[in-house]
Design a protein around this motif. Structure first.
Motif, PDB file in Angstrom:
ATOM      1  N   ASP A  51       0.821  -1.215   0.000  1.00  0.00           N
ATOM      2  CA  ASP A  51       0.000   0.000   0.000  1.00  0.00           C
ATOM      3  C   ASP A  51       0.853   1.263   0.000  1.00  0.00           C
ATOM      4  N   GLN A  91      21.591  16.854  -7.096  1.00  0.00           N
ATOM      5  CA  GLN A  91      20.300  16.260  -7.426  1.00  0.00           C
ATOM      6  C   GLN A  91      20.084  14.919  -6.739  1.00  0.00           C
ATOM      7  N   ARG A  92      18.817  14.515  -6.733  1.00  0.00           N
ATOM      8  CA  ARG A  92      18.459  13.244  -6.112  1.00  0.00           C
ATOM      9  C   ARG A  92      18.680  12.134  -7.136  1.00  0.00           C
ATOM     10  N   VAL A  93      19.328  11.063  -6.688  1.00  0.00           N
ATOM     11  CA  VAL A  93      19.608   9.935  -7.574  1.00  0.00           C
ATOM     12  C   VAL A  93      19.311   8.633  -6.823  1.00  0.00           C
ATOM     13  N   GLN A 117      11.608   0.510 -12.034  1.00  0.00           N
ATOM     14  CA  GLN A 117      11.304   1.919 -11.791  1.00  0.00           C
ATOM     15  C   GLN A 117      10.436   2.067 -10.541  1.00  0.00           C
ATOM     16  N   PHE A 118      10.573   3.225  -9.921  1.00  0.00           N
ATOM     17  CA  PHE A 118       9.669   3.559  -8.822  1.00  0.00           C
ATOM     18  C   PHE A 118       9.455   5.069  -8.801  1.00  0.00           C
ATOM     19  N   LEU A 119       8.402   5.450  -8.138  1.00  0.00           N
ATOM     20  CA  LEU A 119       8.033   6.866  -8.092  1.00  0.00           C
ATOM     21  C   LEU A 119       8.429   7.475  -6.756  1.00  0.00           C
ATOM     22  N   LYS A 125       7.791  11.328  -5.219  1.00  0.00           N
ATOM     23  CA  LYS A 125       7.147  12.614  -5.526  1.00  0.00           C
ATOM     24  C   LYS A 125       6.712  12.594  -6.990  1.00  0.00           C
ATOM     25  N   ASP A 126       7.234  13.514  -7.807  1.00  0.00           N
ATOM     26  CA  ASP A 126       6.781  13.548  -9.196  1.00  0.00           C
ATOM     27  C   ASP A 126       7.845  13.100 -10.175  1.00  0.00           C
ATOM     28  N   ASP A 127       8.842  12.391  -9.686  1.00  0.00           N
ATOM     29  CA  ASP A 127       9.897  11.902 -10.570  1.00  0.00           C
ATOM     30  C   ASP A 127       9.949  10.377 -10.534  1.00  0.00           C
ATOM     31  N   VAL A 128      10.342   9.827 -11.655  1.00  0.00           N
ATOM     32  CA  VAL A 128      10.514   8.376 -11.735  1.00  0.00           C
ATOM     33  C   VAL A 128      12.002   8.076 -11.588  1.00  0.00           C
ATOM     34  N   TYR A 129      12.310   7.109 -10.772  1.00  0.00           N
ATOM     35  CA  TYR A 129      13.711   6.688 -10.596  1.00  0.00           C
ATOM     36  C   TYR A 129      13.845   5.263 -11.088  1.00  0.00           C
ATOM     37  N   GLU A 130      14.898   5.037 -11.787  1.00  0.00           N
ATOM     38  CA  GLU A 130      15.097   3.719 -12.378  1.00  0.00           C
ATOM     39  C   GLU A 130      16.368   3.095 -11.804  1.00  0.00           C
ATOM     40  N   ILE A 168      11.382   3.330   0.147  1.00  0.00           N
ATOM     41  CA  ILE A 168      11.890   4.142  -0.961  1.00  0.00           C
ATOM     42  C   ILE A 168      12.887   5.196  -0.479  1.00  0.00           C
ATOM     43  N   TYR A 195       2.978   2.187   2.253  1.00  0.00           N
ATOM     44  CA  TYR A 195       3.309   2.651   3.601  1.00  0.00           C
ATOM     45  C   TYR A 195       4.340   1.726   4.257  1.00  0.00           C
TER      46      TYR A 195
END
Lengths: 168, 697
Positions: free
Chosen positions: B476, B524-526, B617-619, B621-626, B510, B478
């Motif tokens: 879910d 930046q976030r990586v 991939q995962f989300l 906030k509004d960015d996708v990280y692979e 995450i 959480y």
């Protein structure tokens, strides 16, 4: 850090052969689609074959000093590829963007942005030639991504934490 | 995950069918009776009475007239003089060749040969060497000029070239002269005072000082010490006051010392006298530099090192680096950790007499240091001064080390026993989130045994971890708590992976999969590849042995995700409240020693780099990280596999079996009840045999 980059023109891409494009597309569809969804064995085997066919043997004898990194998106879209502040260029759909880097010079943390899609942060490696096929997700499909979470409804109790549900 | 498991199994199968590299090269230190029959008359001979070769009576192989210093040559010390000799000839004569070069890596990261003789390179080797030489960062990108890695604490010792620079720089630096060693030695520790409470603490000390001064004047005592004698009721206050004053004075010297050693970074602003983040980071760098296993505060070992002159610390580092090189060259693991109150354990040797298990790590290191004239700080400094930096590019040294025990050979009957120690299944907090202590008297231990002459002998014993309550991300989105235990029973290690990659399961929170990084000038976030590996910070550390239950009747091995692996999280191993997610952690340098030893003394195949094309991939906030992982690591296959037995330990508390469901985190608002635990993860907790996942720690 020295960077040697070039974009393949459409003409040179044609010369390099449509076979590669077909293999690439197959690898992209199978590897991204299958690994993301965690689907069946047959598909994963096909993806493995496609990838192993597209990745040269790490132990190959004569290695050039540079590696080629082929970057494209699924679905194919014009997308800008940035490496930190530096723009590596725009993927000239339907051709991929080809980046040439010194071999074993460390990874590239890339951000790929296409209009109408969520930005994707990914990584390319320089240990060997490689292909980075990035699945794009439209803004409206955000909820389908792993990690998306629905915010809880406003609590009628004013936010007092619930007791743990499982307390053995 | 099934996709990954299938692929990994396929790679292993492929490797086992096609990559037979034969047995590993034997160590260069040859046991008695196995000395090569060299033509040279100068061969050192084993002393049959003591079972050792005596360095003093050994004649060195003939030195080459021309002092060509290439990779085929080694330094030998004879009559106090250095000569360059043919390394292979020296090895044939029974000398041990110790690699002093800046390109050294432990055995597990060396380029091995495939069955057809081709090189099988390890992707991480280049990064390991770059980190050891302060030329690369953890990603393998160039390290900014002047930056230092200080990664010995995490399993990557500095190269001799780096140590040479350190010695020579410290020999010339003058800032140390202004530091009062006396003030540093006056305190054992410096108590931590939070920055926001420092002023209040200072005022309290001042008040106490005035009160004591007033009392001293009234009682006409000459000093506070005399006051404490005259008025014992004030003794505790005097002691507190004097300790605080001494700590403040020592803190000033600590700051000077850390600044002198360049431990403060410009971007981290430190306020004088305050134990702020900049100070904590500076202390951490100092601890990393000096291999101090303590939390990032001014505790006893850290204070001891701060009170030592820089060159003395450099020499200790030099000896630690020498130790790892000697251990690697000789292929030994016995480090004295088996010694008990009655000394070290014994085994019955071929002579029928009891023989004690030796501390070969210390013994061989000491022998090498003495023979090379490196057994004093001055000797080490002389050695580093008389050799140019370029000498360390290919430097190797040849020494006749004491002979190894009679049980050494290419196929030793080794096994591992892990005792889980005291185990708690109870929740460590109540419904209000208040933590309850779960004390342990017996901590988990990792033991390496040898069966020899019909006896089981303990060679090494180290502290390790077992699983406990950990945060996990449910379907879910959480986070919940879940008990992630360590399996009990018989297992084997079939595969050892050097530079392993951890494929984070979807249950990984995450927040731990992301980090901030300066990417070519952009902060930046990586994806947090530090955690995934390969690398010293990886969840699997620098090397991992994969526990499996052997498959029977054509079935594949059952892998429940439990490993015995290296770790940079040393506090999880050594602190009283440290737990893992089910794996058994060892400090990276011990894990490297362990698996290098096992691979060199058991039949094995080199499978090499386990390429794969994992992407997920995962989300956030509004960015996708692979997450994109091109390799699983560099694999070795033990054949036969290494037996492992995990003992249940002593179950403490009320619950005698582990909780198998998610438990809500106190204080977190959830949209509903916890979802069921992911089916593929069932097997991870507490030894349930129902799961069959490739989930990892």
């Amino acid at each position: 850090m020295t960077t040697s980059l070039h974009r393949e023109t459409k003409a040179s891409w044609r010369r390099s052969g449509y076979l590669l494009a077909i293999a690439t597309a197959l690898a992209v569809l199978l590897s991204v689609g299958v690994s993301a969804a965690g689907k069946g064995k047959k598909a994963s085997d096909q993806a493995k074959q496609a990838e192993s066919a597209s990745e040269p043997d790490a132990a190959s004898a004569a290695k050039p000093d540079t590696v080629r990194i082929i970057i494209q998106t699924v679905p194919p879209r014009r997308a800008r590829v940035k490496w930190g502040r530096k723009s590596l260029g725009v993927i000239p759909t339907p051709s991929p963007l080809v980046v040439v880097r010194p071999r074993d010079s460390g990874p590239l943390d890339l951000v790929i942005r296409a209009a109408g899609f969520l930005p994707v942060h990914t990584r390319a490696y320089t240990f060997t030639d490689s292909r980075v096929a990035v699945k794009l997700t439209s803004l409206s499909d955000k909820s389908k991504l792993f990690g998306y979470r629905e915010e809880p409804a406003p609590s009628p109790d004013g936010g007092v934490p619930a007791e743990p549900a499982t307390t053995p | 995950m099934k996709f990954v498991l299938t692929r990994f199994a396929a790679f292993l199968l492929l490797g086992s069918l096609g990559c037979h590299a034969g047995p590993p090269a034997p160590p260069s230190t040859t046991p008695p009776g196995m000395l090569p029959t060299a033509a040279s008359n100068s061969k050192p001979r084993p002393d049959s009475a003591t079972g050792t070769r005596t360095a003093g009576t050994s004649a060195a192989p003939t030195a080459t007239a021309q002092r060509t210093r290439d990779e085929n040559q080694a330094i030998v010390i004879h009559d106090g003089k250095e000569n360059w000799i043919d390394a292979e000839a020296a090895a044939r004569s029974g000398y041990t060749i110790i690699d002093f070069s800046d390109d050294w890596t432990p055995f597990i990261f060396t380029t091995q040969k495939g069955p057809d003789g081709t090189d099988l390179p390890n992707r991480y080797r280049r990064v390991f060497i770059g980190l050891a030489n302060d030329t690369l960062d953890e990603d393998g990108e160039p390290l900014p000029a002047g930056e230092k890695n200080y990664l010995e604490l995490y399993g990557i010792p500095p190269s001799f070239g780096v140590l040479r620079q350190r010695f020579l720089a410290n020999r010339q630096q003058t800032c140390h002269a202004s530091i009062s060693q006396e003030k540093l030695e006056e305190v054992e520790t410096i108590a931590y005072v939070a920055p926001d409470k420092l002023k209040a603490a200072d005022r309290k000390t001042e008040r106490l000082g005035r009160e004591l001064e007033s009392a001293r004047a009234k009682s006409k005592a000459a000093s506070l010490a005399e006051l404490a004698q005259k008025n014992p009721s004030l003794a505790a206050k005097v002691k507190t006051y004097e300790r605080r004053v001494a700590e403040k004075a020592a803190m000033t010297e600590v700051e000077k010392r850390l600044a002198c050693e360049g431990m403060f970074k410009k971007r981290e602003r430190h306020r004088t006298g305050v134990y702020d983040d900049a100070m904590r980071l500076a202390v951490r760098r100092f601890q990393q530099k000096n291999m101090i296993y303590e939390s990032n505060y001014l505790r006893s070992k850290t204070m001891d090192a701060l009170a030592r002159p820089p060159l003395a610390n450099d020499y200790l580092a030099f000896m630690r680096v020498l130790r790892e090189r000697v251990v690697d060259a000789a292929g030994v693991v016995e480090d004295g950790t088996v010694d008990g109150k009655s000394g070290s354990p014994t085994y019955t040797g071929e002579s029928g007499k009891p023989v004690q298990v030796r501390n070969l790590v210390d013994e061989l290191t000491k022998s090498a240091a003495e023979q090379l004239g490196l057994d004093t700080q001055e000797g080490a400094l002389d050695f580093l001064k008389r050799h140019k930096a370029a000498d360390f590019k290919h430097m190797r040294v040849a020494v006749p080390l004491p002979a190894l025990p009679e049980y050494y050979g290419p196929n030793m009957d080794l096994s591992i026993v892990i005792d889980r120690g005291d185990v708690w299944y109870d929740l460590p907090w109540d419904a209000n989130g208040v933590r309850h202590p779960q004390p342990r008297r017996h901590y988990p231990s990792f033991r390496l045994y040898l069966k020899y002459n019909g006896q089981r002998t303990l060679l090494a014993r180290w502290r390790t971890t077992i699983g406990g309550w950990r945060a996990e991300q449910a379907s879910d989105g959480y986070e919940y708590f879940r008990y992630k235990g360590s399996d009990v029973g018989s297992r084997v290690i079939r595969n050892v992976v050097a530079g392993p990659v951890w494929i984070a399961p979807e249950s990984t929170p995450i927040r731990s999969l992301l980090k901030m990084k300066d990417v070519r000038g952009s902060w930046q976030r990586v994806v947090n590849y530090d955690e995934l590996g390969p690398g010293y910070l990886s969840a699997y550390g620098l090397v991992a042995g994969y526990f499996v239950q052997p498959g029977r009747n054509g079935r594949p091995d059952w892998d429940n995700g439990i490993r015995a692996h290296g770790s940079s999280n040393y506090l999880s191993i050594y602190s009283s409240e440290g737990y893992s997610h089910g794996c058994h952690r060892l400090p990276n340098h011990l894990a490297i020693r362990l698996y290098s030893f096992i691979l060199r003394h058991r039949p094995m195949r080199v499978l090499g780099d386990q390429g794969m094309g994992f992407a997920r991939q995962f989300l956030a906030k509004d960015d996708v990280y692979e997450i994109r992982l091109p390799s699983r690591g560099y694999s070795y296959e033990l054949d036969p596999p290494l037996p492992v037995e995990v003992l249940q330990g002593d179950i403490k508390g009320t619950l005698k079996t582990p909780v198998m469901t998610y438990v809500q985190k106190p204080g977190t608002v959830y949209p509903g009840p916890p979802p069921p635990v992911h089916a593929s993860d069932d097997g991870k907790a507490g030894g349930s045999p129902s799961g069959k996942s490739e989930s990892e720690e």
